[in-house]
Design an enzyme around this catalytic site. Structure first.
Site, PDB file in Angstrom:
ATOM      1  N   THR B  28       0.830  -1.206   0.000  1.00 50.16           N
ATOM      2  CA  THR B  28       0.000   0.000   0.000  1.00 50.16           C
ATOM      3  C   THR B  28       0.870   1.263   0.000  1.00 50.16           C
ATOM      4  OG1 THR B  28      -0.042   0.017   2.415  1.00 50.16           O
ATOM      5  CG2 THR B  28      -1.800  -1.174   1.303  1.00 50.16           C
ATOM      6  N   ASP B  29       0.243   2.395  -0.329  1.00 48.84           N
ATOM      7  CA  ASP B  29       0.933   3.673  -0.153  1.00 48.84           C
ATOM      8  C   ASP B  29       0.022   4.632   0.617  1.00 48.84           C
ATOM      9  OD1 ASP B  29      -0.757   5.120  -1.929  1.00 48.84           O
ATOM     10  OD2 ASP B  29       0.465   4.552  -3.631  1.00 48.84           O
ATOM     11  N   PHE B  30       0.479   5.856   0.804  1.00 47.76           N
ATOM     12  CA  PHE B  30      -0.226   6.747   1.728  1.00 47.76           C
ATOM     13  C   PHE B  30      -1.606   7.190   1.225  1.00 47.76           C
ATOM     14  CE2 PHE B  30      -0.203  11.420   0.863  1.00 47.76           C
ATOM     15  CZ  PHE B  30       0.116  11.325  -0.470  1.00 47.76           C
ATOM     16  N   SER B  31      -1.944   6.848  -0.030  1.00 46.46           N
ATOM     17  CA  SER B  31      -3.303   7.113  -0.523  1.00 46.46           C
ATOM     18  C   SER B  31      -4.282   6.103   0.095  1.00 46.46           C
ATOM     19  CB  SER B  31      -3.347   6.998  -2.051  1.00 46.46           C
ATOM     20  OG  SER B  31      -3.328   5.636  -2.451  1.00 46.46           O
TER      21      SER B  31
END
Lengths: 142, 142, 142, 142
Positions: B28-31
């Site tokens: 995952t990423d910070f979005s």
């Protein structure tokens, strides 16, 4: 076309090396902060560029079947980094033996420490055996 | 100690292969969603396990200085995957030439397509030259 | 379409959890072995799936603004893993406090230990403050 | 302590942006070359820093629940990059619509092209809906 910036491999400074890096999308996770394992990437870039400025290149080592390997790490995640941050990776030798080095590393943002690590690395030859460190490395780190 | 689950390398099915994978923190990423480049990891795992079940192993190929390399990809990111999701990677051969294969790949969650990709890969030998595909691969994909 | 394998989240066993994982292309680096930071991904998957089988889900926690964060790790890289390897991630609780847990983790291949780690984690709430661990986690780990 | 190098976010140039990046250990795989999905990281860094120099910051967007998402990519892997390489990421807008942009990106080493990509991105709001691009982006890209 323009040229690569002069500081791309960071800079040697009194007793060590410093490298500035940006935090990108790829470094974050869904908590909104940097994914814990990604800090190890930043630290490794610091070590690689420190060696580079000392004249040691991974690709040259690989021609002789040599590569640095991390043997042991202790790492404290004190404060989180966030996307768009600029972080400084500071690397200092702590102990230089015949076949192993211990480095002290810090990740800082605006002078505030985010991560502190102690990293023990060895030079590995063909077949996985630890090798004597190159004289250049031992001298530079002494 | 217990054993590795039987389905670890996925399953051959009519005309292709399917592999189930979990979405973890790292993906995952910070979005809050999966980082776009991570979908390529899921797709590559599907291709590797498809080859594995056809009897082709990266480590065996490497002994002869061979490795598969992706030459070209078209990828549509239709819907996002999220942490904790279970996704299915479906892989089907589209075209099998002497030295190149084109695969059609999909990532699905509960039967709904999230990602669709067309991947052209070649087998690369020492020095970077494209090599003839192993007979086993060509037959299986035919 | 076929179903996700039963063991996808690993298994609870006497005093802990075990998860089997494949080493893929993405996990290796140009030394031919697994990149050191990738072992942390395997360990994190083990912790996530352990929590999952105890009924704790990252996405549920996130709805309340909660996420687990690693505070401190000590990790020994004893032997390298290689592409195509199947590794077992073993996780055991060592200490369970009000707001922190210490876990002992191992990565094994055919019963031989490759990596050993001690991981201290905390549950972080909105604003970055450590939160009391869910009762389910504390009970399960006790 | 010394300062971050001036060129850390690359440079705007006639009709686009260029960013120099180093290839590190983390970017390679056991074939000795850069892992194919890692090229997408380099490209994403180029896009992020291009936006940054145009005054658009991911963290600012996130405050309004906005994030850029890649919708579609076509990518040609023409020649491999290797560890220690310095690569230039070039980014140019191709089409700017109300809610989508198409960018042309190249990865070069010493002026030789390694990777070419066409990337369609959209700005996503809360709930996953495509949003109108900020005026600053549309003007800059026009």
């Amino acid at each position: 076309m323009c040229e690569a910036p002069a500081g791309l491999a960071g800079q040697l400074e009194e007793g060590g090396h410093v490298l500035f890096q940006r935090v990108y999308f790829e470094d974050t996770d869904f908590s909104g902060l940097v994914y814990h394992a990604r800090y190890l990437h930043f630290l490794e870039r610091g070590r690689s560029d420190y060696l580079r400025l000392l004249g040691v290149h991974h690709r040259e080592l690989a021609k002789d079947g040599l590569a640095f390997a991390v043997r042991r790490m202790t790492i404290e995640f004190e404060r989180p980094a966030r996307i768009d941050d600029i972080v400084a990776v500071k690397t200092r030798p702590r102990k230089v033996g015949g076949a192993r080095i211990v480095l002290h590393q810090e990740l800082l943002r605006d002078g505030e420490r985010l991560v502190e690590a102690s990293v023990e690395a060895a030079l590995i030859g063909p077949g996985g055996r630890a090798q004597r460190l190159p004289e250049a490395v031992r001298k530079a780190f002494d």
